[in-house]
Write an enzyme that holds these catalytic residues in place. Structure first.
Site, PDB file in Angstrom:
ATOM      1  N   TYR A 441      13.747 -42.600  82.533  1.00 59.40           N
ATOM      2  CA  TYR A 441      14.574 -43.728  83.033  1.00 59.40           C
ATOM      3  C   TYR A 441      15.927 -43.250  83.579  1.00 59.40           C
ATOM      4  O   TYR A 441      16.306 -42.120  83.379  1.00 59.40           O
ATOM      5  CB  TYR A 441      14.696 -44.872  82.039  1.00 59.40           C
ATOM      6  CG  TYR A 441      15.205 -44.626  80.640  1.00 59.40           C
ATOM      7  CD1 TYR A 441      16.006 -43.554  80.288  1.00 59.40           C
ATOM      8  CD2 TYR A 441      14.885 -45.544  79.632  1.00 59.40           C
ATOM      9  CE1 TYR A 441      16.467 -43.391  79.008  1.00 59.40           C
ATOM     10  CE2 TYR A 441      15.341 -45.387  78.339  1.00 59.40           C
ATOM     11  CZ  TYR A 441      16.137 -44.309  78.033  1.00 59.40           C
ATOM     12  OH  TYR A 441      16.596 -44.149  76.769  1.00 59.40           O
ATOM     13  N   GLU A 442      16.562 -44.162  84.295  1.00 57.80           N
ATOM     14  CA  GLU A 442      17.769 -43.830  85.092  1.00 57.80           C
ATOM     15  C   GLU A 442      17.463 -42.737  86.116  1.00 57.80           C
ATOM     16  O   GLU A 442      18.333 -41.937  86.465  1.00 57.80           O
ATOM     17  CB  GLU A 442      18.942 -43.403  84.193  1.00 57.80           C
ATOM     18  CG  GLU A 442      19.577 -44.528  83.412  1.00 57.80           C
ATOM     19  CD  GLU A 442      20.137 -45.647  84.265  1.00 57.80           C
ATOM     20  OE1 GLU A 442      20.420 -45.422  85.453  1.00 57.80           O
ATOM     21  OE2 GLU A 442      20.269 -46.766  83.730  1.00 57.80           O
ATOM     22  N   GLY A 443      16.246 -42.730  86.622  1.00 58.22           N
ATOM     23  CA  GLY A 443      15.847 -41.727  87.607  1.00 58.22           C
ATOM     24  C   GLY A 443      15.193 -40.548  86.917  1.00 58.22           C
ATOM     25  O   GLY A 443      15.815 -39.893  86.067  1.00 58.22           O
ATOM     26  N   GLN A 448      16.731 -36.772  89.964  1.00 57.92           N
ATOM     27  CA  GLN A 448      18.021 -36.068  89.758  1.00 57.92           C
ATOM     28  C   GLN A 448      18.058 -34.801  90.609  1.00 57.92           C
ATOM     29  O   GLN A 448      19.075 -34.457  91.208  1.00 57.92           O
ATOM     30  CB  GLN A 448      18.214 -35.669  88.283  1.00 57.92           C
ATOM     31  CG  GLN A 448      18.019 -36.766  87.269  1.00 57.92           C
ATOM     32  CD  GLN A 448      18.891 -37.967  87.513  1.00 57.92           C
ATOM     33  OE1 GLN A 448      20.067 -37.825  87.852  1.00 57.92           O
ATOM     34  NE2 GLN A 448      18.323 -39.156  87.367  1.00 57.92           N
TER      35      GLN A 448
END
Ligand SMILES: Cc1cc2nc3c(=O)[nH]c(=O)nc-3n(C[C@H](O)[C@H](O)[C@H](O)COP(=O)(O)OP(=O)(O)OC[C@H]3O[C@@H](n4cnc5c(N)ncnc54)[C@H](O)[C@@H]3O)c2cc1C
Length: 600
Positions: A441-443, A448
């Site tokens: 999650y969050e990419g 990244q």
């Protein structure tokens, strides 16, 4: 079994010796962050983590959050009371603007405190993590009216916040968002659509939840340039600030997951009963840009999650290794018939790998936390820019590398326990399962890494990356010239690793322009290479600081000698990965693309 104690001595060392807490405390607006105040905050946070959050960690895993008929969610016993104490103690607003009731403390201090929350109970700590993200979005981009309506209560933790990006067809690719926002002519919008995987999208802690939602207006262009950001409260808020009518956003289910069971992951339906009322945040069609500003901090926080859970796994494995008796360790006194497994060289290798990697991640993250403060508050405009450039480079590394290493550290945590690691009772299995989401999650790590090679490296022709590599090279050269044999060895390994990184950066800059598929095939190894070298850099600085303290005769000599030995282990056993990674990047990426689709 209580498993987590904040590693306060280590945290203080990193804050003072590596991240420059004294300097950060002198930045304008941070005058209250005196060493005494920070020390007291860390002590209090450590107590809260150990006494309140840690005892709920296994309970939460076993009970999980439960969806109730009608769309409510019941969190595990004890979580609500813990949350109310958390909010009452002011932990939610540590870094937030005092104008909205926050304490205005440095990000660096919050980084250490957050690590403790995640180490003690990741599933609990996700709720404040997401609330921070929502506050950030409103603070940075919201109108005064929206701020007045929502911020004070969110900063106080009276209401929580969520981030609603993901839809079933729009995960990594947010350009595919389809949720619609239709203007009502009175400044408000009605939203229609479904969001999935929304962390704490429904909970029983607070009487309102403030959702930050990505959606498209009817005239929006296709793709990323047509996404806007809206604030959609679960309950509308009256002009006097009281909670009003129920809004048309409903939790239709929550997910059954591999880990973080106590954290409800909600499917939210918007507009099934006439439309969910929402308010535009900032300008129309700039939603993704705003989300990215806010996601930077959220990504940083997920990196901290990786560190917290790694520390937890290390402490648990260390305790088990000190206790478990098994076999005779080679090379030890024959009169001793049995040994704790800590005596076995391979168990020591595992524990030291866990310890060294966790300390490396922590040091890199805290140094980045200090740079966030300097980027915001440094009196000199050029210094602010330089710090911001460093932060921008480091955020995908802190997120991507720390969460990937959290997998390795929690994996080793299971391995140190042998069969008992596979049995839920010890808790090592929960750490392993809980850690697993952090690379997603969050990419994901790949997202990244794409950010690192593209926006953060190739866009400026590698200028910032090379500047940082230059700084690492200076530390390497200084240590290599030391009279201390350990520092000397660390310096020469770091110099070789730095050269390997420089070579890879040169290759990436060219490849992004000329061979983009090869560059993207190498992006995750490139991110890992950065992490390995940045970790070695910070541990080398730590060893240098420890040697200085030892020479002065100040500090805890055992602890300081341990810092040098850990940095030496990292240099000898982990830093050499750098040259292999560099080779895989520069020579291996074409091979990644060799198979045709049908050959998979
Ligand atoms: C427990 C949990 C909590 C979550 N919380 C939230 C939340 O609060 N709010 C929210 O909005 N979302 C949330 N999410 C969603 C999460 O952010 C997404 O799952 C994540 O971004 C990945 O998207 P995806 O699942 O669609 O995977 P996909 O995008 O389908 O990715 C599948 C694979 O393809 C790779 N891939 C995809 N695109 C690329 C690319 N361009 N380059 C290289 N590789 C690529 C990925 O790296 C991955 O390996 C949560 C998810 C979970 C499981």
């Amino acid at each position: 079994m209580s498993a987590y104690h904040a590693p306060l001595k280590e945290i203080r060392f990193v804050l003072h010796e590596l991240a420059g807490l004294e300097q950060v405390g002198k930045l304008p607006g941070f005058e209250d962050a005196t060493p005494d105040t920070v020390a007291a905050i860390l002590e209090e946070a450590s107590k809260f983590a150990t006494e309140v959050l840690d005892p709920l960690n296994a309970v939460g895993d076993r009970a999980g959050a439960q969806w109730q008929e009608g769309g409510s969610v019941r969190t595990p016993a004890g979580f609500k009371a813990a949350y109310l104490r958390f909010a009452e103690n002011g932990w939610n607003g540590l870094t937030k603007n005092p104008e909205h009731g926050g304490q205005g403390l440095p990000q660096l201090v919050a980084t250490a405190v957050e690590e403790m929350w995640h180490g003690a109970n990741m599933a609990f700590a996700l709720c404040p993590l997401l609330t921070q993200g929502a506050i950030e979005a409103l603070e940075l981009c919201g109108s005064d009216a929206l701020k007045a309506k929502f911020l004070d209560k969110m900063v106080a933790g009276v209401w929580t916040g969520t981030m609603n990006l993901t839809e079933s067809q729009a995960g990594s690719d947010l350009a595919a968002v389809r949720t619609r926002a239709v203007p009502q002519g009175d400044g408000s919008f009605r939203l229609y659509g479904q969001k999935i995987f929304i962390t704490y999208g429904e909970q029983d802690y607070t009487d309102n939840i403030i959702h930050l939602v990505l959606a498209r207006t009817p005239t929006a262009p296709e793709g990323v340039k047509g996404i806007s950001l809206f604030v959609v409260p679960k309950f509308l808020v009256n002009d006097d600030g009281s909670v009003g009518a129920r809004n048309d956003v409903h939790c239709v289910s929550i997910e059954h997951k591999l880990g973080i069971h106590a954290s409800p992951t909600a499917v939210l339906a918007y507009g099934d009963h006439g439309g969910a009322i929402g308010y535009l945040v900032g300008d129309e069609n700039r939603g993704l840009e705003y989300m990215f500003i806010m996601m930077n901090l959220a990504r940083f926080s997920v990196g901290i999650e990786g560190i917290g859970i790694a520390e937890r796994a290390y402490q648990r494995a260390r305790a088990y290794a000190r206790d478990r008796v098994q076999g005779r360790a080679p090379g030890l006194d024959k009169a001793t018939p049995t040994a704790t497994i800590l005596q076995h060289p391979d168990v020591r290798r595992m524990l030291l790998t866990m310890k060294a990697q966790t300390e490396a991640m922590r040091a890199v993250a805290y140094v980045t936390g200090a740079a966030i403060d300097n980027a915001r508050r440094h009196p000199d405009v050029d210094a602010r820019k330089q710090h911001q450039a460093f932060v921008d480079l480091m955020i995908p590394i802190v997120k991507g590398w720390s969460t990937e290493l959290a997998q390795e550290v929690t994996y080793l945590g299971v391995q140190v326990h042998g069969g008992m690691g596979f049995i839920e009772e010890t808790g090592a299995a929960q750490d392993y399962r809980d850690a697993r989401i952090t690379t997603i999650y969050e990419g994901t790590t790949a997202i990244q890494a794409n950010d690192l090679i593209g926006r953060k490296t190739a866009r400026d022709g590698g200028a910032v990356a090379r500047r940082v590599i230059g700084e690492i090279g200076k530390v390497a050269a200084e240590l290599a010239a030391s009279n201390n044999a350990d520092l000397k060895a660390i310096g020469s390994e770091l110099a070789a690793a730095t050269a390997a990184l420089g070579h890879a950066v040169d290759w990436v800059v060219e490849a992004v322009a000329g061979a983009p598929r090869a560059a993207h095939a190498a992006s995750v190894p490139h991110l890992r290479l950065w992490g390995v070298v940045a970790g070695g850099w910070q541990l080398a600085r730590g060893a240098r600081a420890a040697e200085k303290r030892l020479a002065e005769g100040s500090g805890d000599a055992d602890f300081l000698r341990g810092k040098i030995a850990t940095a030496r282990f990292y240099a000898d056993c982990l830093l050499p990965q750098a040259s292999a990674l560099s080779q895989a990047i520069t020579r291996g990426s074409e091979a990644v693309l060799a198979l045709a689709d049908a050959q998979f």
